[in-house]
Design a protein around this motif. Structure first.
Motif, PDB file in Angstrom:
ATOM      1  N   SER A  72     114.052  39.862-108.073  1.00  0.00           N
ATOM      2  CA  SER A  72     114.300  39.016-106.901  1.00  0.00           C
ATOM      3  C   SER A  72     115.573  39.117-106.294  1.00  0.00           C
ATOM      4  N   LEU A  73     116.468  38.378-107.349  1.00  0.00           N
ATOM      5  CA  LEU A  73     117.722  38.029-106.949  1.00  0.00           C
ATOM      6  C   LEU A  73     118.454  39.231-106.793  1.00  0.00           C
ATOM      7  N   SER A  74     118.395  40.286-107.490  1.00  0.00           N
ATOM      8  CA  SER A  74     119.142  41.587-107.277  1.00  0.00           C
ATOM      9  C   SER A  74     118.749  42.549-105.967  1.00  0.00           C
ATOM     10  N   SER A  75     117.678  41.965-105.628  1.00  0.00           N
ATOM     11  CA  SER A  75     116.989  42.846-104.359  1.00  0.00           C
ATOM     12  C   SER A  75     116.982  41.835-103.249  1.00  0.00           C
ATOM     13  N   GLY A  76     117.205  40.693-103.015  1.00  0.00           N
ATOM     14  CA  GLY A  76     117.422  39.984-101.916  1.00  0.00           C
ATOM     15  C   GLY A  76     116.153  39.119-101.385  1.00  0.00           C
ATOM     16  N   TRP A  77     115.243  38.745-102.504  1.00  0.00           N
ATOM     17  CA  TRP A  77     114.067  38.104-102.198  1.00  0.00           C
ATOM     18  C   TRP A  77     113.868  36.816-103.038  1.00  0.00           C
ATOM     19  N   GLY A  78     115.032  36.338-103.434  1.00  0.00           N
ATOM     20  CA  GLY A  78     115.005  35.255-104.563  1.00  0.00           C
ATOM     21  C   GLY A  78     114.164  34.008-103.908  1.00  0.00           C
ATOM     22  N   ASP A  79     114.341  33.666-102.409  1.00  0.00           N
ATOM     23  CA  ASP A  79     113.595  32.460-101.983  1.00  0.00           C
ATOM     24  C   ASP A  79     111.920  32.832-102.048  1.00  0.00           C
ATOM     25  N   GLU A  80     111.485  34.119-101.939  1.00  0.00           N
ATOM     26  CA  GLU A  80     110.059  34.581-102.011  1.00  0.00           C
ATOM     27  C   GLU A  80     109.651  34.445-103.660  1.00  0.00           C
ATOM     28  N   PHE A  81     110.575  34.678-104.434  1.00  0.00           N
ATOM     29  CA  PHE A  81     110.163  34.564-105.886  1.00  0.00           C
ATOM     30  C   PHE A  81     109.959  33.020-106.129  1.00  0.00           C
ATOM     31  N   LEU A  82     110.859  32.201-105.830  1.00  0.00           N
ATOM     32  CA  LEU A  82     110.550  30.712-105.912  1.00  0.00           C
ATOM     33  C   LEU A  82     109.333  30.256-105.407  1.00  0.00           C
ATOM     34  N   ASP A  83     108.694  30.671-104.305  1.00  0.00           N
ATOM     35  CA  ASP A  83     107.210  30.388-103.789  1.00  0.00           C
ATOM     36  C   ASP A  83     106.505  30.932-104.830  1.00  0.00           C
ATOM     37  N   LEU A  84     106.560  32.117-105.107  1.00  0.00           N
ATOM     38  CA  LEU A  84     105.763  32.963-106.180  1.00  0.00           C
ATOM     39  C   LEU A  84     105.386  31.957-107.223  1.00  0.00           C
ATOM     40  N   ALA A  85     106.700  31.577-107.856  1.00  0.00           N
ATOM     41  CA  ALA A  85     106.742  31.029-109.184  1.00  0.00           C
ATOM     42  C   ALA A  85     106.078  29.265-109.144  1.00  0.00           C
ATOM     43  N   THR A  86     106.155  28.944-107.889  1.00  0.00           N
ATOM     44  CA  THR A  86     105.392  27.567-107.640  1.00  0.00           C
ATOM     45  C   THR A  86     104.077  27.797-107.685  1.00  0.00           C
ATOM     46  N   ARG A  87     103.610  28.712-106.725  1.00  0.00           N
ATOM     47  CA  ARG A  87     102.170  29.250-106.933  1.00  0.00           C
ATOM     48  C   ARG A  87     101.725  29.630-108.049  1.00  0.00           C
ATOM     49  N   PHE A  88     102.242  30.338-108.866  1.00  0.00           N
ATOM     50  CA  PHE A  88     101.952  30.687-110.184  1.00  0.00           C
ATOM     51  C   PHE A  88     101.575  29.509-111.109  1.00  0.00           C
ATOM     52  N   ASP A  89     102.467  28.664-111.385  1.00  0.00           N
ATOM     53  CA  ASP A  89     102.430  27.226-111.902  1.00  0.00           C
ATOM     54  C   ASP A  89     101.403  26.484-111.593  1.00  0.00           C
ATOM     55  N   ALA A  90     101.091  26.607-110.397  1.00  0.00           N
ATOM     56  CA  ALA A  90      99.987  25.666-109.811  1.00  0.00           C
ATOM     57  C   ALA A  90      98.712  26.499-110.083  1.00  0.00           C
ATOM     58  N   ALA A  91      98.572  27.803-109.969  1.00  0.00           N
ATOM     59  CA  ALA A  91      97.276  28.542-110.357  1.00  0.00           C
ATOM     60  C   ALA A  91      97.216  28.738-111.841  1.00  0.00           C
ATOM     61  N   THR A  92      98.183  28.297-112.785  1.00  0.00           N
ATOM     62  CA  THR A  92      97.837  28.380-114.051  1.00  0.00           C
ATOM     63  C   THR A  92      97.731  27.188-114.710  1.00  0.00           C
ATOM     64  N   GLY A  93      97.930  25.880-114.035  1.00  0.00           N
ATOM     65  CA  GLY A  93      97.788  24.650-114.394  1.00  0.00           C
ATOM     66  C   GLY A  93      98.845  24.512-115.494  1.00  0.00           C
TER      67      GLY A  93
END
Length: 93
Positions: A72-93
């Protein structure tokens, strides 16, 4: 890992769409290329769809400085990754 399978599958699908974007840079990640990244993610997705507990290896993919963040950082979508990681954490408890 206790998970909400439906929410986790949504995160995985959204992650797959981002990893499949043309022009992604996989240089700093453990993925060799787009195909290997998608194959790994697809294997985890299949396990979740089959009703298996969320595979432990998924946490590594979404960790800070993990392979998805590196892409994500190398490809220009770092902010979208942060959203994904937050949603992943919520989905996995």
């Amino acid at each position: 890992m206790s998970a909400d399978p439906a929410a986790l599958l949504t995160v995985l699908a959204d992650t797959r769409a981002l990893l499949a974007r043309p022009g992604n840079d996989f240089t700093w990640s453990s993925f060799g290329d787009t195909a290997s990244a998608l194959a790994e993610l697809d294997a985890f997705t299949a396990a979740v769809r089959a009703g298996a507990p969320a595979p432990t290896g998924l946490r590594v993919l979404y960790a800070p400085t993990g392979p998805i963040q590196e892409v994500s950082l190398s490809s220009g979508w770092g902010d979208e990754f942060l959203d994904l990681a937050t949603r992943f954490d919520a989905a996995t408890g």
